[in-house]
Design an enzyme around this catalytic site. Structure first.
Site, PDB file in Angstrom:
ATOM      1  N   GLY A   1      -1.540  24.452  73.861  1.00  0.00           N
ATOM      2  CA  GLY A   1      -1.007  23.224  74.520  1.00  0.00           C
ATOM      3  C   GLY A   1       0.464  22.808  74.095  1.00  0.00           C
ATOM      4  O   GLY A   1       0.982  23.537  73.455  1.00  0.00           O
ATOM      5  N   CYS A   2       0.641  21.420  74.246  1.00  0.00           N
ATOM      6  CA  CYS A   2       2.090  21.061  73.956  1.00  0.00           C
ATOM      7  C   CYS A   2       2.420  21.174  72.432  1.00  0.00           C
ATOM      8  O   CYS A   2       3.705  21.007  72.327  1.00  0.00           O
ATOM      9  CB  CYS A   2       2.131  19.894  74.288  1.00  0.00           C
ATOM     10  SG  CYS A   2       2.009  19.595  76.470  1.00  0.00           S
ATOM     11  N   TYR A   3       1.467  21.144  71.582  1.00  0.00           N
ATOM     12  CA  TYR A   3       1.929  21.190  70.212  1.00  0.00           C
ATOM     13  C   TYR A   3       2.179  22.520  69.643  1.00  0.00           C
ATOM     14  O   TYR A   3       2.444  22.492  68.537  1.00  0.00           O
ATOM     15  CB  TYR A   3       0.768  20.343  69.239  1.00  0.00           C
ATOM     16  CG  TYR A   3      -0.648  20.861  69.479  1.00  0.00           C
ATOM     17  CD1 TYR A   3      -0.914  22.125  68.815  1.00  0.00           C
ATOM     18  CD2 TYR A   3      -1.454  19.887  70.051  1.00  0.00           C
ATOM     19  CE1 TYR A   3      -2.110  22.636  68.789  1.00  0.00           C
ATOM     20  CE2 TYR A   3      -2.813  20.530  70.151  1.00  0.00           C
ATOM     21  CZ  TYR A   3      -3.294  21.940  69.367  1.00  0.00           C
ATOM     22  OH  TYR A   3      -4.579  22.403  69.421  1.00  0.00           O
TER      23      TYR A   3
END
Length: 355
Positions: free
Chosen positions: A149-151
């Site tokens: 995901g985004c991290y």
């Protein structure tokens, strides 16, 4: 032994599709009671541009590649079709970003390749494509950071730091490529439609080594809020990858930062941090971070500008923000980067601008 983020370069596809995607998403909600709310949130999104490997046509009612139609209401592609598009476009965008690093022949000194994505997968994969396209030594060490995901951009920097600290001669190339617009869904679910308002395509390339240039990667910390685990989910479905992004996420991010601020900043005060690279997951996410840490508007300026110009490009986005910070960072300035995703997780980094 210290590891440094020496440089970052970015690339986006040529098609600015934000307005057309808004029209497309609005059409999905025609006749729905939620349509006026969607229109209000569009106006408040603080996004002007998003980029895609696809082009939109027919007044935003279809999308495709050249004359090849990909999205048409009533006929959206399968997951397999979407992955073939990812394989078709990811390598070109990744190569463009790496060329932006300006390494020239020194690119062949790369010892490790970290390929990062949560929007596509195939094998032989992007990691091997990069070895071939860049003319790297075939024995270069390769790792794929997938589906986090985004991290994941922060996790890639963390892994690169471990590599350099164990081998001071290492030169680690990170390539984060995300083609988020390949996962548009045909739905009237407002939360899902709102996610189409935020996400765009982009790629960031970064070099990490022991050379004392750029930003020193000082400390990483993960702050988890398990009770928010189902607020962000990312699962493989039959018609693409299914995103669930709850409206509760901004409040939960703020809570995670308030709880974990002391450990995130390693005991420092907020006022001791000169530079902030906050993943612009959306306007409300940035507002929540700013409120939780009591930051002034100038602290969020780079993150808001990336959001305005590119939207949320998942794992690549925080690297876009770091690129902007590196252009103006002064030696000795302290910084904090953070990105958010499933878990509910805030992955954070403390860094210092090199002398």
């Amino acid at each position: 032994m210290s590891a440094f983020l020496n440089r970052v370069a970015t690339a986006v596809p040529p098609n600015d599709v934000h307005s057309a995607f808004v029209n497309f998403a609005s059409g999905l909600l025609e006749g729905e009671r939620s349509a006026p709310l969607f229109d209000r949130l569009v106006k408040r999104s603080q996004i002007d541009h998003r980029w895609s490997v696809l082009t939109l046509a027919d007044e935003g009612r279809s999308a495709g590649v050249g004359n090849e139609e990909v999205y048409r209401r009533g006929r959206f592609p399968s997951t397999g079709e979407r992955m073939r598009l990812f394989e078709r476009f990811a390598g070109d965008l990744a190569e463009e970003a790496v060329e932006g690093l300006g390494m020239g022949e020194r690119v062949r000194e790369v010892t490790h390749v970290l390929a990062v994505s949560c929007t596509g997968l195939y094998a032989p994969g992007l990691d091997l494509q990069l070895v071939e396209r860049l003319g790297l030594d075939p024995s270069v060490e390769r790792t794929v950071v997938g589906f986090m995901g985004c991290y994941a951009g922060i996790n890639a920097l963390k892994l690169a730091r471990h590599i350099v600290r164990s081998d001071p001669q290492a030169r680690v190339l990170i390539v984060s490529v995300e083609l988020c617009t390949l996962h548009l869904q045909e739905t009237t679910d407002l939360e899902k439609v709102l996610s189409f308002l935020i996400f765009g395509d982009g790629c960031a390339a970064a070099l990490v080594s022991a050379e004392p240039q750029g930003l020193s990667l000082d400390r990483f910390h993960a702050a988890l809020l398990p009770e928010g685990a189902e607020q962000i989910t990312w699962r493989i479905g039959d018609d693409g990858f299914d995103m669930h992004l709850s409206g509760q996420v901004p409040a939960s991010v703020g809570e995670a930062l308030r709880r974990g601020r002391g450990r995130i900043l390693d005991g420092a005060e907020v006022g001791e941090i000169d530079l902030w690279a906050v993943h612009p997951g959306g306007r409300t996410i940035l507002d929540a971070v700013q409120g939780a840490l009591d930051l002034g508007p100038e602290a969020m300026a780079d993150s808001r500008e990336v959001l305005r110009r590119f939207g949320n490009m998942s794992s690549a986005t925080v690297l876009f923000v770091l690129q902007r910070l590196m252009e103006r960072a002064q030696p000795g300035e302290k910084g904090c980067a953070m990105a958010f995703g499933p878990g509910l997780t805030a992955e954070t980094l403390l860094f210092t601008a090199a002398a």
